[in-house]
Scaffold this motif. Structure first.
Motif, short mmCIF file in Angstrom:
data_model
loop_
_atom_site.label_atom_id
_atom_site.label_comp_id
_atom_site.label_asym_id
_atom_site.label_seq_id
_atom_site.Cartn_x
_atom_site.Cartn_y
_atom_site.Cartn_z
N ASN A 29 0.85 -1.19 0.00
CA ASN A 29 0.00 0.00 0.00
C ASN A 29 0.89 1.24 0.00
O ASN A 29 1.98 1.23 0.58
CB ASN A 29 -0.89 0.01 1.25
N PRO A 32 0.08 8.46 1.20
CA PRO A 32 0.65 9.81 1.13
C PRO A 32 0.59 10.48 2.50
O PRO A 32 -0.43 10.40 3.18
CB PRO A 32 -0.27 10.55 0.16
N SER A 35 3.54 14.60 7.60
CA SER A 35 3.95 14.93 8.97
C SER A 35 5.18 14.09 9.30
O SER A 35 5.11 13.12 10.05
CB SER A 35 2.82 14.65 9.95
N GLY A 46 3.79 11.24 11.64
CA GLY A 46 2.48 11.49 12.25
C GLY A 46 1.38 10.99 11.32
O GLY A 46 1.24 11.48 10.20
N SER A 48 -2.83 9.17 11.08
CA SER A 48 -4.09 8.78 11.70
C SER A 48 -4.17 7.25 11.80
O SER A 48 -3.82 6.55 10.84
CB SER A 48 -5.24 9.31 10.85
N GLN A 52 -4.97 2.85 6.36
CA GLN A 52 -4.50 1.48 6.13
C GLN A 52 -3.02 1.40 6.48
O GLN A 52 -2.53 0.36 6.94
CB GLN A 52 -4.76 1.08 4.68
N THR A 53 -2.29 2.50 6.27
CA THR A 53 -0.85 2.51 6.55
C THR A 53 -0.58 2.16 8.01
O THR A 53 0.26 1.30 8.31
CB THR A 53 -0.28 3.91 6.21
N THR A 83 -7.85 5.47 -0.31
CA THR A 83 -7.35 4.74 0.86
C THR A 83 -7.28 3.25 0.53
O THR A 83 -8.12 2.74 -0.22
CB THR A 83 -8.23 4.97 2.11
N GLY A 84 -6.29 2.61 1.11
CA GLY A 84 -6.15 1.17 0.95
C GLY A 84 -7.04 0.41 1.91
O GLY A 84 -6.98 -0.83 1.98
N LYS A 92 -13.97 10.88 6.52
CA LYS A 92 -13.20 10.59 5.31
C LYS A 92 -14.14 10.44 4.10
O LYS A 92 -13.85 10.94 3.02
CB LYS A 92 -12.41 9.29 5.53
N LYS A 103 -2.57 1.33 -5.37
CA LYS A 103 -2.27 2.77 -5.51
C LYS A 103 -1.16 3.01 -6.53
O LYS A 103 -1.09 4.08 -7.12
CB LYS A 103 -1.86 3.36 -4.15
#
Ligand SMILES: Cc1cc2nc3c(=O)[nH]c(=O)nc-3n(C[C@H](O)[C@H](O)[C@H](O)COP(=O)(O)O)c2cc1C
Length: 212
Positions: A29, A32, A35, A46, A48, A52-53, A83-84, A92, A103
């Protein structure tokens, strides 16, 4: 004269990074983000916890940071609101995000296997940093869902033309990072591309004709 204000975001300007992380099915995945900062061979990221990351890195900590230069901005923006993750928050969804498992294809970027970790890196990125997440720290107010990820860098790939004669240094005159400032893209101090993220966040449009 200064005013006390409460800005919607405090993104004063940081480099754009694409994080390669490994999905449960073994594919890579691309997340982008911007932070990011570095101290020695440690990176602090930084992100959220709803991405998926972060889900991937919590289970499989190996990753690659693909630094983004201005030539990649159109590709980057093509995946800005993807988003993955099959699940996403209402916020979102309202910003226009949709699920995309590949992606690389959506961006039009080329995958290359990393050397030390089991993810693909972005061939077009002039700089790729392979490494591993060592710790994930909750940050912000309770319930903010924000995480600071502490990463150790184990291998650094740099495009040859960015190196100084002595290969221990990257030439600051030649490396021009794509910068995200208040959700807008900048390169060399000037606006670089229309930002889908800014539109998703309903930020006021840039008044380019009123620039001083
Ligand atoms: C230029 C840019 C910078 C971003 N910076 C961040 C960031 O620093 N932290 C964050 O949590 N999300 C950031 N985002 C939003 C993430 O890309 C978004 O959460 C996305 O869903 C992550 O992909 P994933 O869910 O597949 O991991 C940024 C998006 C863009 C386009």
């Amino acid at each position: 004269m200064k005013r006390i204000v409460e800005p919607k975001v405090l993104y004063f300007g940081t480099p754009v990074v694409l994080i390669s992380s490994r999905n449960p099915d073994g594919t890579t995945n691309l997340g982008p983000m911007s932070s990011a900062w570095w101290l020695g061979y440690t990176a602090m990221l930084g992100m959220s916890a709803g991405s998926q990351t972060v889900r991937n890195l919590t289970e499989r900590p190996d990753c690659v940071l693909n630094l983004v230069d201005p030539d990649m901005v159109a590709a980057l923006d093509r995946i800005a609101l993807l988003t993955g993750s099959r699940e996403m928050s209402d916020a979102k969804w309202a910003r226009g995000y949709r699920y995309e498992p590949d992606k690389f294809a959506a961006a039009g970027l080329t995958r290359t296997p990393a050397e030390l970790v089991e993810v693909d890196l972005v061939h077009e990125s002039p700089i790729n940093l392979e490494g591993r997440i060592e710790a994930i720290h909750p940050i912000g107010e309770p319930g903010s869902n924000l995480r600071a990820l502490e990463m150790t860098i184990h291998r650094v790939h740099v495009r040859e033309d960015l190196l100084m004669a002595n290969e221990r240094y990257i030439d600051p005159l030649r490396w021009d990072p794509l910068i995200m400032k208040f959700t807008e893209y900048f390169a060399g101090g000037t606006p670089a591309y229309e930002s889908s993220l800014a539109r998703g966040w309903q930020m006021p449009p840039l008044q380019l004709d009123k620039q001083v």
